[in-house]
Design an enzyme around this catalytic site. Structure first.
Site, mmCIF file in Angstrom:
data_model
loop_
_atom_site.group_PDB
_atom_site.id
_atom_site.type_symbol
_atom_site.label_atom_id
_atom_site.label_comp_id
_atom_site.label_asym_id
_atom_site.label_seq_id
_atom_site.Cartn_x
_atom_site.Cartn_y
_atom_site.Cartn_z
ATOM 1 N N GLY A 107 0.824 -1.217 0.000
ATOM 2 C CA GLY A 107 0.000 0.000 0.000
ATOM 3 C C GLY A 107 0.851 1.257 0.000
ATOM 4 O O GLY A 107 1.044 1.891 1.041
ATOM 5 N N GLU B 7 13.889 -4.329 -4.732
ATOM 6 C CA GLU B 7 12.785 -4.521 -5.664
ATOM 7 C C GLU B 7 13.138 -4.035 -7.060
ATOM 8 O O GLU B 7 12.732 -4.609 -8.052
ATOM 9 C CB GLU B 7 11.531 -3.795 -5.165
ATOM 10 C CG GLU B 7 10.278 -4.252 -5.912
ATOM 11 C CD GLU B 7 9.151 -3.254 -5.855
ATOM 12 O OE1 GLU B 7 9.364 -2.138 -5.380
ATOM 13 O OE2 GLU B 7 8.059 -3.605 -6.329
#
Lengths: 306, 384
Positions: free
Chosen positions: B130, B247
């Protein structure tokens, strides 16, 4: 997979860096508006210290030779390093250097010919070499920042080189990719230094995003080309060398354009070295028939079974 | 310098390929049709990941304490390449493996670790991330979702958007502000929020890039205990900087791109169209782009493997991967346009469908170029 140099490679490259700091390797305007600066003292320094033979040293290898060629090409002076460090030790260790390489037609202007002591001919089906005497060469004017010359006669004492022409072509691709990537890196470093310092509209040029993104993109292409080149020097995949050269040749159009844009009028002068890097890269773009030919060679080698 | 795989690396890759060949069902093409975020693929992952875990192929690079085997970073990366190229049968769980798990190990409380990590290592956890909000995308630090302290709890209110996997997720790795907006990066904290908590509403947004990849999330008076906070208040930015460095090089898209390109070339050869010089040059160019991206990604992984912080290298890798993905798509569109409609060439469809996201997810390519300009070229920050 290890991207760091081994101990010997690290020492070798750091000594090279020290030599590159010397006055002989620095920027000097050439005499009489000439476009290139041939530095005999720097060439001698490299030769006397055995740098051109690193490819056959077990702990250094062709990867170190490619890294060296890349670094030396980022200097503003003209040094015949690519053929001497990548072709000579593998295929013609006795050949006197500097070496001029004929890729296509012996009647073309050939780089380094006015200084060369020998010439290496890369034919599609045979490789041969000849010792040069000064009478055989006529220097020619050129925009490219290399000494260029014409071979006045083809009647030389050509000796066949016993090597697979395709393997020699691939070695030459590695050498050219290293040299061209190094030239672009030299130009990029100069332009980055310029846009950090140069103020317009009350701020450094380099703070404008329009320049930042294009320089970041150029830096990314150059980094990628560098690692592709070093990998190709390890001779892992059959298409690696063609990919390294084709990639940097294809990328160079945009990179060279941007470097000159951001240097502005200063980059149009012979008082600034930018042209030494960009015009060399412009000549190297056409090497081995240029980007499309080398990229087509990638396909031929990668998908040879089809 | 050594740019070749070791014999051990090769054996490891072969082992993964064998596993995939054995465990992916005949209808895998159907299951994976709508991408890693789809209901079908998420449900499949909940069967598949426990099998991976059992074979020691889910979290091999994690510490033994958390179900791993302390295997080198390179093995983890080989695993990622093979999984992505196979259509990512781990579904959303690749995120747990790549960065959520390691982030919890590093910054979580003992209770948080016990609660969440074993479930990830068993292959049974679906998380969503989120982060982005309607008014905080590239400028993530301007996010407004608010977490107000209320005794031993926080009350969270706000909206999130573009959230992948949200409809199927059990947990959310949520960024929220614990102080006023003026605090920027300094005012943000991380919350580990069960998606079953009352007050969370998820709306799927139909998208170009497959199913389950884009959602909107609404948080209305969502009450979570203080123990759901990861790290301290204001620490979120430094924690996610660490996580996102992992990431950014996380998805090895070039590996799938190379395989798709190989398929296109074989199809062209079968049609007698691979002799053409233009086709060959363009195929070579696309392949060189993929290999360039691979080298920049490997260089970042190499730094990680040596325990160094990855800086602008990750951004360069991302930029190169974007170009590679598009080079392959464009090659196919130019020379095999008929294969991009209908169902005969699912790999072409999947690649075309998802390549468009490459330059946007995990920090837009332009953000990466800005980071390269500042941190690699040391150019001055743009005047405001």
């Amino acid at each position: 997979m290890r991207f760091n140099p081994n101990e010997d490679q690290a020492t070798f490259l750091s000594v090279l860096e020290q030599m590159m700091e010397s006055e002989e390797a620095g920027w000097r305007q050439a005499h009489e508006w000439a476009r290139f600066d041939w530095s005999a003292p720097f060439d001698t320094m490299m030769e006397e210290n055995g740098f051109f033979d690193c490819a056959v040293e077990e702990t250094l290898g062709l990867v170190a030779a490619a890294a060296m060629t890349y670094r030396v090409a980022s200097l503003p002076i003209a040094v015949e390093c690519a053929a001497s460090s990548i072709l000579r030790p593998q295929y013609a260790p006795e050949l006197p250097r500097p070496i001029a390489v004929i890729e296509r037609h012996a009647e073309d202007p050939i780089r380094f010919l006015p200084m060369a002591k020998s010439v290496l001919f890369l034919g599609s089906d045979r490789i041969s070499a000849a010792i040069l005497n000064p009478d055989a060469v006529e220097p020619v004017e050129s925009l490219f920042a290399y000494p260029m010359g014409l071979l006045k006669t083809r009647e030389l004492d050509w000796q066949p080189i016993d090597a697979d022409p395709d393997a020699v072509h691939d070695s030459w691709r590695i050498a050219l990719a290293a040299e061209m990537t190094g030239a672009l890196k030299g130009g990029l470093d100069a332009v980055v230094a310029h846009v950090r310092e140069r103020h317009q509209f009350g701020r450094p040029l380099g703070s404008f995003q329009a320049l930042q993104h294009r320089l970041a993109s150029a830096a990314t292409k150059i980094e990628a080309a560098y690692w592709l080149t070093l990998k190709s020097a390890q001779r892992i995949g059959p298409a690696d060398a063609a990919a390294a050269l084709g990639y940097v040749q294809e990328a160079s159009t945009k990179v060279i354009y941007d470097l000159h844009q951001f240097m502005g009028a200063m980059g149009l002068t012979l008082e600034h070295p930018l042209h030494r890097w960009t015009y060399r890269a412009r000549l190297l773009r056409s090497s081995l028939s240029g980007a499309d030919a080398n990229l087509a060679a990638v396909s031929a080698k990668r998908w040879s079974a089809l | 310098m050594d740019f070749d795989w070791t014999e051990e690396d090769r054996t490891y890759r072969a082992r993964i390929r064998n596993f995939l060949e054995r465990e992916l069902p005949p209808n895998w093409v159907e299951i994976s049709r709508h991408g890693p975020g789809s209901r079908e693929q998420t449900e499949f992952s909940l069967d598949f990941c426990p099998k991976l875990a059992e074979a020691g192929l889910l979290v091999p690079h994690w510490p033994v304490e958390w179900g791993g085997a302390n295997r080198p970073a390179w093995e983890h990366f080989i695993l990622g390449e093979e999984m992505w190229a196979a259509g990512e049968p781990r579904g959303a769980q690749y995120m747990n493996v790549n960065w959520i798990g390691p982030t919890l190990m590093r910054f979580g409380t003992p209770e948080q670790k016990r609660r969440y990590i074993p479930e990830m290592a068993a292959g049974k956890a679906i998380w969503c991330q989120g982060f982005s909000e309607p008014n905080a995308g590239s400028d993530l630090a301007s996010l407004r979702t608010h977490a107000e302290r209320d005794g031993d709890a926080y009350i969270i209110n706000g909206n999130k958007i573009w959230t992948s996997y949200a409809a199927m997720a059990q947990h959310c790795f949520l960024l929220a502000r614990t102080t006023g907006e003026a605090m920027g990066k300094a005012g943000i904290a991380i919350f580990l929020v069960p998606m079953s908590t009352p007050g969370i509403e998820v709306r799927a947004i139909p998208s170009l890039i497959g199913h389950g990849d884009i959602h909107e999330m609404f948080f209305t008076n969502v009450r979570v205990p203080v123990s759901a906070r990861l790290g301290e208040e204001g620490e979120a930015w430094s924690i996610i900087s660490y996580s996102l460095a992992n990431e950014r090089v996380g998805i090895p898209r070039y590996e799938l791109a190379v395989r798709v390109l190989g398929g296109m070339v074989r199809e062209l050869a079968a049609r007698g169209a691979f002799e053409d010089h233009v086709v060959r040059a363009r195929a070579g160019s696309a392949l060189a782009s993929c290999e360039a991206a691979r080298m920049l990604v490997y260089r970042a992984v190499d730094k990680r493997a040596r325990g160094e912080m990855i800086g602008a290298e990750a951004s360069m890798a991302r930029v190169a991967v974007v170009e590679a993905d598009h080079a392959v798509t464009d090659f196919g569109l130019d020379f095999l346009p008929d294969t991009f409609s209908g169902r005969a060439f699912p790999a072409h469809l999947a690649h075309h469908e998802r390549a468009i996201v490459t330059g946007i997810a995990a920090g837009a390519a332009e953000i990466q170029l800005g980071l390269i300009a500042r941190h690699w070229l040391d150019l001055p920050r743009e005047a405001t």
